[in-house]
Design a protein around this motif. Structure first.
Motif, PDB file in Angstrom:
ATOM      1  N   ILE A 157      -0.204   4.162   0.404  1.00 27.97           N
ATOM      2  CA  ILE A 157      -0.749   2.841   0.099  1.00 27.97           C
ATOM      3  C   ILE A 157      -0.643   2.659  -1.413  1.00 27.97           C
ATOM      4  CG2 ILE A 157      -2.732   1.302   0.300  1.00 27.97           C
ATOM      5  CD1 ILE A 157      -1.384   2.268   2.985  1.00 27.97           C
ATOM      6  N   PHE A 196      -0.059  -2.279  -0.234  1.00 30.44           N
ATOM      7  CA  PHE A 196       0.813  -2.224   0.935  1.00 30.44           C
ATOM      8  C   PHE A 196       1.331  -0.810   1.137  1.00 30.44           C
ATOM      9  CE2 PHE A 196       3.513  -3.158  -2.643  1.00 30.44           C
ATOM     10  CZ  PHE A 196       4.697  -2.487  -2.399  1.00 30.44           C
ATOM     11  N   ASP A 197       1.887  -0.564   2.310  1.00 30.49           N
ATOM     12  CA  ASP A 197       2.409   0.752   2.674  1.00 30.49           C
ATOM     13  C   ASP A 197       3.839   0.886   2.157  1.00 30.49           C
ATOM     14  OD1 ASP A 197       3.910   2.701   4.394  1.00 30.49           O
ATOM     15  OD2 ASP A 197       1.910   2.982   5.222  1.00 30.49           O
ATOM     16  N   TYR A 207      -6.023   7.083   1.909  1.00 31.07           N
ATOM     17  CA  TYR A 207      -5.969   5.769   2.542  1.00 31.07           C
ATOM     18  C   TYR A 207      -4.790   5.760   3.504  1.00 31.07           C
ATOM     19  CZ  TYR A 207      -9.229   4.408  -1.118  1.00 31.07           C
ATOM     20  OH  TYR A 207     -10.320   4.333  -1.941  1.00 31.07           O
ATOM     21  N   LYS A 208      -5.066   5.400   4.751  1.00 33.56           N
ATOM     22  CA  LYS A 208      -4.004   5.386   5.766  1.00 33.56           C
ATOM     23  C   LYS A 208      -3.389   4.004   5.926  1.00 33.56           C
ATOM     24  CE  LYS A 208      -5.853   9.322   8.327  1.00 33.56           C
ATOM     25  NZ  LYS A 208      -6.625   9.812   7.232  1.00 33.56           N
ATOM     26  N   VAL A 209      -4.229   2.980   5.746  1.00 28.74           N
ATOM     27  CA  VAL A 209      -3.767   1.584   5.798  1.00 28.74           C
ATOM     28  C   VAL A 209      -4.372   0.844   4.621  1.00 28.74           C
ATOM     29  CG1 VAL A 209      -3.420   1.528   8.312  1.00 28.74           C
ATOM     30  CG2 VAL A 209      -5.632   0.896   7.356  1.00 28.74           C
ATOM     31  N   ALA A 210      -3.701  -0.194   4.180  1.00 28.10           N
ATOM     32  CA  ALA A 210      -4.163  -0.942   3.008  1.00 28.10           C
ATOM     33  C   ALA A 210      -5.581  -1.478   3.200  1.00 28.10           C
ATOM     34  CB  ALA A 210      -3.193  -2.089   2.704  1.00 28.10           C
ATOM     35  N   GLU A 211      -5.910  -1.881   4.410  1.00 26.09           N
ATOM     36  CA  GLU A 211      -7.227  -2.458   4.681  1.00 26.09           C
ATOM     37  C   GLU A 211      -8.363  -1.473   4.416  1.00 26.09           C
ATOM     38  OE1 GLU A 211      -4.548  -2.797   6.732  1.00 26.09           O
ATOM     39  OE2 GLU A 211      -4.178  -4.899   6.231  1.00 26.09           O
ATOM     40  N   ASP A 212      -8.074  -0.163   4.374  1.00 27.56           N
ATOM     41  CA  ASP A 212      -9.108   0.831   4.045  1.00 27.56           C
ATOM     42  C   ASP A 212      -9.722   0.550   2.676  1.00 27.56           C
ATOM     43  OD1 ASP A 212      -8.752   2.186   6.433  1.00 27.56           O
ATOM     44  OD2 ASP A 212      -7.528   3.789   5.557  1.00 27.56           O
TER      45      ASP A 212
END
Length: 116
Positions: A103, A97-98, A74-79
């Motif tokens: 994440i 969160f990052d 996962y690169k961003v939380a929204e993934d």
């Protein structure tokens, strides 16, 4: 001479007792985590199901891992919103969160406290 030996013995004993105390009182961390966070990029499904403040269904916990294995980390939380079964409500409760490029879920946090 005897006093010096007794002091050495007492010091060695204190060091041993301190080392044992530190070892005995450490709490094991979840796999894929440090003491404060659960990583969505490394933790097994069982770790997500152990979260006490948010009830993560088994299917979603396994989906988090399956999605990661199929699509990479996962690169961003929204993934996480792309995980099958991840509802908006569950996403908000997990409040991912990052943290230094990872994440994560904060184990000591309140549900949704990182939401903006």
């Amino acid at each position: 001479m005897k006093t010096t030996m007794i002091k050495k013995y007492l010091c060695a004993t204190l060091v041993l007792v301190a080392a044992l105390a530190v070892t005995c009182f450490q709490q094991p961390a979840f796999a894929g985590t440090d003491d404060d966070f659960i990583s969505f990029n490394t933790a097994p499904a069982s770790d997500f199901m152990k979260i006490q403040i948010v009830e993560v269904p088994e299917a979603v916990a396994k989906g988090i891992v399956s999605y990661r294995e199929a699509n990479g980390p996962y690169k961003v939380a929204e993934d996480l919103k792309k995980v099958p079964g991840m509802t908006d409500e569950l996403y908000k409760m997990l409040d991912p969160f990052d943290e230094e490029g990872d994440i994560v879920f904060e184990k000591a946090g309140e549900p949704g406290m990182n939401a903006y």
